[in-house]
Design a protein around this motif. Sequence first.
Motif, short mmCIF file in Angstrom:
data_model
loop_
_atom_site.label_atom_id
_atom_site.label_comp_id
_atom_site.label_asym_id
_atom_site.label_seq_id
_atom_site.Cartn_x
_atom_site.Cartn_y
_atom_site.Cartn_z
N LEU A 52 0.76 -1.35 0.10
CA LEU A 52 -0.09 -0.10 -0.05
C LEU A 52 0.94 1.16 -0.08
O LEU A 52 1.63 1.60 1.07
CB LEU A 52 -0.81 -0.04 1.44
CG LEU A 52 -2.10 0.77 1.37
CD1 LEU A 52 -3.09 0.62 0.15
CD2 LEU A 52 -2.82 0.54 2.60
N GLU A 56 -2.31 5.75 -1.55
CA GLU A 56 -3.27 4.57 -1.98
C GLU A 56 -4.07 3.92 -1.45
O GLU A 56 -4.02 3.79 -0.12
CB GLU A 56 -1.90 3.55 -2.52
CG GLU A 56 -2.73 2.58 -3.43
CD GLU A 56 -1.81 1.67 -4.26
OE1 GLU A 56 -1.85 1.12 -5.28
OE2 GLU A 56 -0.47 1.50 -3.42
N ARG A 57 -5.08 3.39 -1.76
CA ARG A 57 -6.10 2.72 -1.07
C ARG A 57 -6.50 1.23 -1.64
O ARG A 57 -6.41 1.27 -3.05
CB ARG A 57 -7.47 3.50 -0.70
CG ARG A 57 -8.11 3.98 -2.47
CD ARG A 57 -9.51 4.85 -1.95
NE ARG A 57 -9.96 5.16 -3.17
CZ ARG A 57 -9.70 5.98 -4.18
NH1 ARG A 57 -8.72 6.85 -3.57
NH2 ARG A 57 -10.54 6.33 -5.41
N LYS A 58 -6.93 0.17 -0.83
CA LYS A 58 -7.17 -1.03 -1.45
C LYS A 58 -8.16 -1.74 -0.69
O LYS A 58 -8.28 -1.47 0.65
CB LYS A 58 -5.72 -1.90 -1.56
CG LYS A 58 -4.78 -1.37 -2.74
CD LYS A 58 -3.51 -2.34 -2.92
CE LYS A 58 -2.83 -1.83 -4.02
NZ LYS A 58 -1.67 -2.53 -4.03
N CYS A 90 -8.62 3.18 7.92
CA CYS A 90 -10.01 2.86 7.47
C CYS A 90 -10.57 4.27 6.55
O CYS A 90 -10.80 4.95 7.37
CB CYS A 90 -10.59 2.10 7.90
SG CYS A 90 -10.00 0.34 8.75
N LEU A 91 -10.95 3.89 4.97
CA LEU A 91 -11.80 4.91 4.68
C LEU A 91 -13.25 4.74 5.05
O LEU A 91 -13.32 3.42 5.43
CB LEU A 91 -11.33 4.78 3.22
CG LEU A 91 -10.27 5.55 2.70
CD1 LEU A 91 -10.17 5.53 1.16
CD2 LEU A 91 -9.91 6.94 3.08
N LEU A 108 -11.36 -1.46 3.75
CA LEU A 108 -10.83 -0.47 2.79
C LEU A 108 -9.87 0.24 3.57
O LEU A 108 -10.25 1.16 4.24
CB LEU A 108 -11.89 0.42 2.24
CG LEU A 108 -11.54 1.44 1.28
CD1 LEU A 108 -11.22 0.98 -0.05
CD2 LEU A 108 -12.73 2.61 0.69
N VAL A 110 -6.25 2.80 3.58
CA VAL A 110 -5.55 3.94 3.04
C VAL A 110 -4.31 4.18 3.78
O VAL A 110 -4.10 3.84 4.96
CB VAL A 110 -6.41 5.16 2.89
CG1 VAL A 110 -6.76 5.51 4.21
CG2 VAL A 110 -5.75 6.28 1.97
N ASN A 111 -3.25 4.46 2.99
CA ASN A 111 -1.91 4.83 3.54
C ASN A 111 -1.90 6.08 3.67
O ASN A 111 -1.59 6.92 2.54
CB ASN A 111 -0.86 3.86 2.63
CG ASN A 111 0.56 4.11 3.37
OD1 ASN A 111 0.69 5.31 4.14
ND2 ASN A 111 1.53 3.68 2.87
#
Length: 159
Positions: A52, A56-58, A90-91, A108, A110-111
């Motif tokens: 990550l 970026e988000r994954k 977390c988003l 979800l 995010v960094n």
Amino acid sequence: MIKQQRRSGGIRLFQVVFKRLPGNEELALPRKMSELAAGFDLQAAVIEPVTLNPGERKLIPTGFAMAMPAELEAQIRPRSGLAFKHGITCLNSPGTIDADYRGEVKVLLVNLGQEPFVIERGERIAQMLFQVVPAVQITEADELPDTVRGAGGFGHTGV
């Protein structure tokens, strides 16, 4: 049927059923890491490490699905240690999982940090809290009752 039970002292006990998804048999189901913890830690069910990058988000899989009573929702929240040490959060937090959802629970992430962060299989990535959802009836009216605050919004209290 998922049910609600009563424990001694009048505390409600809700039954939540977890189903491990194929290929995730070695991962722990969500669990509290201390006796009085509010949240159940969730592990990453990634097949290979996932990087990550900053900004970026994954969507990270957890390897399980669940069923809970209609009176509950599950909330996905960040782990404070990951947020403090690495800027991983977390988003859409807290994210809500509705009682009628039966798909894989995913997180979800995010960094927000300055360095890439590698998510390994089995790493604790978030926590899940269960909350009771009140029954609500929506009605419409031409007027609302007055309050001292009235329509004062953002910054209205001076803080």
